[in-house]
Each structure stands twice: as structure tokens, then as C-alpha cells.
Enzyme design. Structure first.
Site, PDB file in Angstrom:
ATOM      1  N   HIS A  34       0.820  -1.212   0.000  1.00 40.41           N
ATOM      2  CA  HIS A  34       0.000   0.000   0.000  1.00 40.41           C
ATOM      3  C   HIS A  34       0.854   1.263   0.000  1.00 40.41           C
ATOM      4  O   HIS A  34       2.013   1.250   0.421  1.00 40.41           O
ATOM      5  CB  HIS A  34      -0.943  -0.004   1.195  1.00 40.41           C
ATOM      6  CG  HIS A  34      -2.040  -1.011   1.074  1.00 40.41           C
ATOM      7  ND1 HIS A  34      -3.053  -1.122   1.987  1.00 40.41           N
ATOM      8  CD2 HIS A  34      -2.298  -1.957   0.122  1.00 40.41           C
ATOM      9  CE1 HIS A  34      -3.889  -2.073   1.625  1.00 40.41           C
ATOM     10  NE2 HIS A  34      -3.442  -2.604   0.490  1.00 40.41           N
TER      11      HIS A  34
ATOM     12  N   GLU B 126       0.739   3.925   1.836  1.00 38.83           N
ATOM     13  CA  GLU B 126       1.192   4.369   3.163  1.00 38.83           C
ATOM     14  C   GLU B 126       2.448   3.612   3.583  1.00 38.83           C
ATOM     15  O   GLU B 126       3.407   4.214   4.089  1.00 38.83           O
ATOM     16  CB  GLU B 126       0.092   4.128   4.217  1.00 38.83           C
ATOM     17  CG  GLU B 126      -1.229   4.797   3.904  1.00 38.83           C
ATOM     18  CD  GLU B 126      -2.208   3.919   3.145  1.00 38.83           C
ATOM     19  OE1 GLU B 126      -3.423   4.067   3.382  1.00 38.83           O
ATOM     20  OE2 GLU B 126      -1.781   3.098   2.307  1.00 38.83           O
TER      21      GLU B 126
ATOM     22  N   CYS C 186      -6.141   1.243   5.651  1.00 42.07           N
ATOM     23  CA  CYS C 186      -6.643  -0.031   6.164  1.00 42.07           C
ATOM     24  C   CYS C 186      -6.014  -0.326   7.530  1.00 42.07           C
ATOM     25  O   CYS C 186      -5.126   0.399   7.990  1.00 42.07           O
ATOM     26  CB  CYS C 186      -6.318  -1.159   5.179  1.00 42.07           C
ATOM     27  SG  CYS C 186      -4.567  -1.609   5.122  1.00 42.07           S
TER      28      CYS C 186
ATOM     29  N   CYS D  94      -2.099  -0.846   7.411  1.00 43.50           N
ATOM     30  CA  CYS D  94      -1.381   0.425   7.283  1.00 43.50           C
ATOM     31  C   CYS D  94      -1.493   1.238   8.570  1.00 43.50           C
ATOM     32  O   CYS D  94      -0.552   1.919   8.962  1.00 43.50           O
ATOM     33  CB  CYS D  94      -1.889   1.211   6.081  1.00 43.50           C
ATOM     34  SG  CYS D  94      -1.397   0.459   4.516  1.00 43.50           S
TER      35      CYS D  94
END
Length: 169
Positions: A77, A79, A102, A105
């Protein structure tokens, strides 16, 4: 006399996150992230994509199907990539991200010392992994803020201008 119609810091940093999202090869969801320290310096950026060394032509980009035949077990992801790409300690920093984080993260954000998350979209609000994110952020004292009046967009005219600059250099 100074110009009055310049963009805000929020628009600027979310613009960097949006620009980073354009690097994603995911056809469905492009996410970008920009981490900023307390001096308003960008210290990390990232977008969603496969890990270094994992060829994005051989790994799946599909959203549906058997789990191992979808993108979900493989994509890193935005992040996480921004945190991994960071050039300094992130304690007290702010994360600008185009999509609410999410639960996985959220763990990384909390552990890295980031103290504020500014997000643009929250399209999965109500799903369990995002409820878990909010629960962890609240427990850890992470400030959450949705950027409501963000209007800076990267349009085709702007992309063409960039291409013209690239062609000249």
C-alpha cells in the site's frame, strides 16, 4: 503585493499524494501518500504497487477470483511505501493519503510515530478493517482529518503541459 490565490499546505501535500498515485499501475484503485514533518518538509512519498523485484507483468492485478490470483496478497500500500521510503524519523509527522488507511497500514502509521492522517476519500468506511483502523488510531491518539474542500486536480491539460516540458528537455 503578494499573490492571494495560492494553494494551501493541505492542497499542496495532497497534490503530491495525488501525483504519486498516478505512478500506480493498478487499473481499479490508485492510491498515493505523502509524509510531511512539522517543518512542512516532505520526508516520504509512496503509491500502491508490487514489492521491488516482483515483476508487475507477471503478478496479478485482478480484484476478484481466488485470493492468490488477485492483487491483494502482493500489493504494498501507498502508506507502507511512503513509510519505507522515508528519509528521516517520522515521529510527529503528518501523512497525506488519497484513501483512508486499512488496518495493516494503521499499524505501520502508529508504529512509525505519525501523529496525524489527512485523507481524501473514505469509500470503504464501515468495513471491518477500516473500523479496526479507526479504533487503533483513536487508542493511539492519532488525529484524523478528511480534506473536505480539496479541489486541486491533475487534469489532462496539466498532464499535456508536463509532457511538453519533458519533450523540450
Amino acid at each position: 503585493m503578494k499573490r492571494e490565490n495560492y494553494i494551501s499546505w493541505d492542497e499542496y501535500f495532497m497534490g503530491v499524494a495525488n501525483l504519486s498515485a498516478l505512478r500506480s499501475k493498478d487499473e481499479i484503485t490508485q492510491v498515493g501518500a505523502c509524509i510531511v514533518n512539522d517543518r512542512k518538509h516532505i520526508v516520504g512519498i509512496g503509491y500502491n504497487g508490487f514489492p521491488v523485484g516482483c515483476n508487475d507483468d507477471t503478478f496479478p492485478w485482478e480484484k476478484d477470483g481466488k485470493w492468490l490470483e488477485t492483487k491483494y496478497p502482493y500489493v504494498v500500500h501507498a502508506e507502507a511505501n511512503a513509510i519505507l521510503n522515508a528519509s528521516v524519523d517520522l515521529k510527529g509527522s503528518t501523512l497525506y493519503v488519497t484513501l483512508f488507511p486499512c488496518n495493516e497500514c494503521a499499524k505501520l502509521i502508529i508504529q512509525s510515530g505519525i501523529k496525524e492522517v489527512v485523507y481524501l476519500r473514505d469509500k470503504y468506511n464501515g468495513q471491518e478493517i477500516f473500523i479496526a483502523s479507526r479504533k487503533m488510531f483513536k487508542a493511539a491518539g492519532i488525529k484524523l482529518r478528511q480534506l473536505e474542500k480539496y479541489s486541486l486536480r491533475i487534469d489532462q491539460e496539466w498532464k499535456n503541459s508536463l509532457q511538453n516540458i519533458k519533450d523540450i528537455s
